[in-house]
Each structure stands twice: as C-alpha cells, then as structure tokens.
Design a protein around this motif. Structure first.
Motif, short mmCIF file in Angstrom:
data_model
loop_
_atom_site.label_atom_id
_atom_site.label_comp_id
_atom_site.label_asym_id
_atom_site.label_seq_id
_atom_site.Cartn_x
_atom_site.Cartn_y
_atom_site.Cartn_z
N ALA A 1 0.80 -1.23 0.00
CA ALA A 1 0.00 0.00 0.00
C ALA A 1 0.83 1.28 0.00
O ALA A 1 0.27 2.37 -0.10
CB ALA A 1 -0.93 0.00 1.22
N SER A 2 2.15 1.17 0.06
CA SER A 2 2.96 2.38 0.24
C SER A 2 3.11 3.24 -1.00
O SER A 2 3.41 4.41 -0.90
CB SER A 2 4.35 1.98 0.75
N ARG A 3 2.92 2.64 -2.17
CA ARG A 3 3.09 3.35 -3.45
C ARG A 3 4.50 3.90 -3.56
O ARG A 3 5.44 3.16 -3.58
CB ARG A 3 2.02 4.43 -3.64
N LYS A 4 4.65 5.24 -3.57
CA LYS A 4 6.01 5.76 -3.72
C LYS A 4 6.54 6.41 -2.44
O LYS A 4 7.40 7.27 -2.47
CB LYS A 4 6.12 6.72 -4.92
N GLN A 5 6.03 5.92 -1.33
CA GLN A 5 6.48 6.39 -0.02
C GLN A 5 7.31 5.28 0.63
O GLN A 5 7.23 4.13 0.23
CB GLN A 5 5.28 6.70 0.89
N ALA A 6 8.04 5.64 1.65
CA ALA A 6 8.75 4.63 2.43
C ALA A 6 7.70 3.81 3.17
O ALA A 6 6.74 4.36 3.71
CB ALA A 6 9.69 5.31 3.41
N ALA A 7 7.86 2.51 3.18
CA ALA A 7 6.88 1.63 3.81
C ALA A 7 7.28 1.33 5.25
O ALA A 7 8.41 0.93 5.51
CB ALA A 7 6.77 0.33 3.03
N PRO A 8 6.35 1.50 6.19
CA PRO A 8 6.63 1.08 7.56
C PRO A 8 6.88 -0.43 7.60
O PRO A 8 6.37 -1.17 6.74
CB PRO A 8 5.35 1.44 8.33
N ASP A 9 7.62 -0.89 8.59
CA ASP A 9 7.97 -2.30 8.68
C ASP A 9 6.75 -3.21 8.74
O ASP A 9 6.82 -4.36 8.31
CB ASP A 9 8.86 -2.55 9.90
N ASP A 10 5.63 -2.73 9.28
CA ASP A 10 4.45 -3.58 9.42
C ASP A 10 3.48 -3.49 8.23
O ASP A 10 2.36 -3.99 8.30
CB ASP A 10 3.72 -3.23 10.72
N THR A 11 3.93 -2.89 7.12
CA THR A 11 3.08 -2.79 5.93
C THR A 11 2.81 -4.18 5.37
O THR A 11 3.73 -4.99 5.22
CB THR A 11 3.77 -1.93 4.85
N GLU A 12 1.52 -4.46 5.10
CA GLU A 12 1.16 -5.76 4.55
C GLU A 12 1.81 -5.95 3.18
O GLU A 12 1.81 -5.05 2.35
CB GLU A 12 -0.36 -5.89 4.41
N ARG A 13 2.37 -7.12 2.97
CA ARG A 13 3.11 -7.45 1.74
C ARG A 13 2.16 -8.07 0.72
O ARG A 13 2.10 -9.28 0.55
CB ARG A 13 4.26 -8.39 2.09
N ASP A 14 1.41 -7.23 -0.01
CA ASP A 14 0.40 -7.72 -0.95
C ASP A 14 0.98 -8.68 -1.98
O ASP A 14 0.45 -9.77 -2.20
CB ASP A 14 -0.27 -6.55 -1.68
N LEU A 15 2.04 -8.28 -2.64
CA LEU A 15 2.65 -9.10 -3.69
C LEU A 15 3.16 -10.42 -3.10
O LEU A 15 2.84 -11.50 -3.62
CB LEU A 15 3.80 -8.34 -4.37
N PHE A 16 3.92 -10.35 -2.04
CA PHE A 16 4.46 -11.57 -1.44
C PHE A 16 3.33 -12.50 -0.99
O PHE A 16 3.37 -13.70 -1.27
CB PHE A 16 5.38 -11.24 -0.25
N ASN A 17 2.33 -11.96 -0.31
CA ASN A 17 1.24 -12.80 0.19
C ASN A 17 0.46 -13.44 -0.95
O ASN A 17 0.06 -14.60 -0.86
CB ASN A 17 0.32 -11.99 1.10
N ALA A 18 0.24 -12.69 -2.02
CA ALA A 18 -0.47 -13.24 -3.19
C ALA A 18 0.33 -14.37 -3.82
O ALA A 18 -0.20 -15.43 -4.14
CB ALA A 18 -0.75 -12.14 -4.21
N MET A 19 1.63 -14.15 -4.00
CA MET A 19 2.47 -15.16 -4.63
C MET A 19 2.64 -16.38 -3.71
O MET A 19 2.71 -17.51 -4.19
CB MET A 19 3.83 -14.57 -5.02
N LYS A 20 2.66 -16.17 -2.41
CA LYS A 20 2.70 -17.30 -1.46
C LYS A 20 1.43 -18.12 -1.61
O LYS A 20 1.48 -19.36 -1.64
CB LYS A 20 2.85 -16.77 -0.03
N GLN A 21 0.29 -17.45 -1.71
CA GLN A 21 -0.98 -18.16 -1.91
C GLN A 21 -0.96 -18.96 -3.22
O GLN A 21 -1.41 -20.10 -3.27
CB GLN A 21 -2.14 -17.16 -1.91
N ILE A 22 -0.41 -18.36 -4.26
CA ILE A 22 -0.31 -19.05 -5.55
C ILE A 22 0.59 -20.28 -5.42
O ILE A 22 0.26 -21.35 -5.94
CB ILE A 22 0.22 -18.08 -6.64
N ALA A 23 1.70 -20.15 -4.70
CA ALA A 23 2.60 -21.29 -4.51
C ALA A 23 1.91 -22.42 -3.76
O ALA A 23 2.12 -23.59 -4.05
CB ALA A 23 3.85 -20.85 -3.75
N GLU A 24 1.06 -22.05 -2.81
CA GLU A 24 0.40 -23.06 -1.97
C GLU A 24 -0.86 -23.65 -2.60
O GLU A 24 -1.16 -24.82 -2.39
CB GLU A 24 0.06 -22.44 -0.61
N THR A 25 -1.61 -22.84 -3.37
CA THR A 25 -2.92 -23.29 -3.86
C THR A 25 -3.05 -23.28 -5.38
O THR A 25 -4.00 -23.85 -5.91
CB THR A 25 -4.04 -22.39 -3.31
N GLY A 26 -2.12 -22.59 -6.07
CA GLY A 26 -2.23 -22.44 -7.52
C GLY A 26 -3.16 -21.32 -7.96
O GLY A 26 -3.33 -21.08 -9.15
#
Length: 185
Positions: A140-165
């Motif tokens: 969600a950070s766009r072109k700002q610095a991301a706080p450490d607790d920012t949800e990792r949309d891309l990573f979480n989506a790709m993890k779901q793809i790895a696990e479920t297709g």
C-alpha cells in the motif's frame, strides 16, 4: 505521468522471449520460472515509484525463491528519450540494489506490448503452469517509504499461488510511471 494497469486477467498465459540481461547473458523468461510460479516485474531505473519499492522487491524475490517462485525483471522504457534507463544504467541499478534475479532489456518493447504492461512497476504473478494469478501492487505504500508492518500484498499473493495455484480474488492494481514508449516509426 502516473498510470494504473487493468485488473488481473486470471489464467492469461505468460509469454516467453529471449532478452539480454545485465549480466551479459541472453535469458529466456521461462527459464526463470520456479516449480510453483514466476513473477515478471516491469521496472525501470528512473521511476520514483520503482525507486520507492525496489528494495522491497529484492526482499520479496528472495523470499519467493524459497517458496519455489522465480522472478525476472524487465525494463522496456525508451532509453533514447530517458537515458537514465539505458542498458549501462540498468547494470548499475541492479548492482546497487543487489538484484537476486535477472534484469532484462526489452529494447524493442515487444515483450512489454505482449504482456500489456502499462507502468513501472507492473507485476505479473504466474502459477506453476504460467497462468496469470496476480496483477497487483507490491504493497500500500506506493512511492512512499513503507513502515515495517506494511502488509506485503505481492508476497502474500504469490505465497498463496505457490500453496494453492490460485491468486487472491481481491487485488489492488499497482500504480507507477507510464511505460515510456518509443515513437511509432
């Protein structure tokens, strides 16, 4: 000018091509696929949106590799009009940020056109059969610095793809600088 890609076209098949990499070798896009998928990232060197997320992309690519997902980055910008995006500057940019993935040059822009890439960054997340499952933002950070607790949309989506297709049904598009297209000849 900021641009935003369309929503995910689930199942659309990835396109292969051979492009020169900053490592001096030619690379086939599909050669970077892991057993559980492939992330194709259209980026460039000068875009403030890319500069803001590049270290998070490097982190995510490393973490995704552990999940069996390969990553490849492609620069398709017109380097004649935007010299900061030249092949030599691509080499420097990859080295400065410690890219753990191939960074490829799409000089004739045919790969960006084949994928329908719109902006930098523009992320295409494919499953193990190279069907599109994610076309969204890194976070969600766009072109700002991301706080450490920012949800990792891309990573979480790709993890779901790895696990479920399958990718998430709800996706927020990336936003970034428009691809710098060459003038039509």
């Amino acid at each position: 000018m900021a641009a935003q890609p369309p929503i995910c076209d689930f199942g659309w098949k990835a396109v292969d091509a051979e492009l020169p990499g900053v490592d001096g070798n030619a690379h086939r896009i599909f050669d970077h696929k892991g057993p559980n998928g492939l992330l194709v990232a259209f980026i460039c060197n000068h875009c403030p949106y890319v500069k803001a997320v590049i270290d998070r992309l490097v982190r995510d690519a490393k973490d995704l590799a552990e999940l069996g997902i390969g990553t490849v980055a492609i620069s398709s910008n017109d380097a004649s009009a935007y010299p900061e995006d030249s092949f030599e500057n691509m080499k420097r940019f990859a080295e400065e940020h410690g890219f753990p993935f191939a960074y490829l040059h799409d000089e004739d822009q045919s790969v960006a056109r084949a994928y329908g890439a719109v902006c930098t960054p523009d992320f295409f997340g494919f499953d193990g059969d190279l069907g599109l499952q994610y076309r969204g933002r890194i976070d969600a950070s766009r072109k700002q610095a991301a706080p450490d607790d920012t949800e990792r949309d891309l990573f979480n989506a790709m993890k779901q793809i790895a696990e479920t297709g399958e990718g998430p049904t709800e996706q927020v598009p990336s936003i970034g600088c428009s691809i710098k297209w060459k003038d039509a000849a």
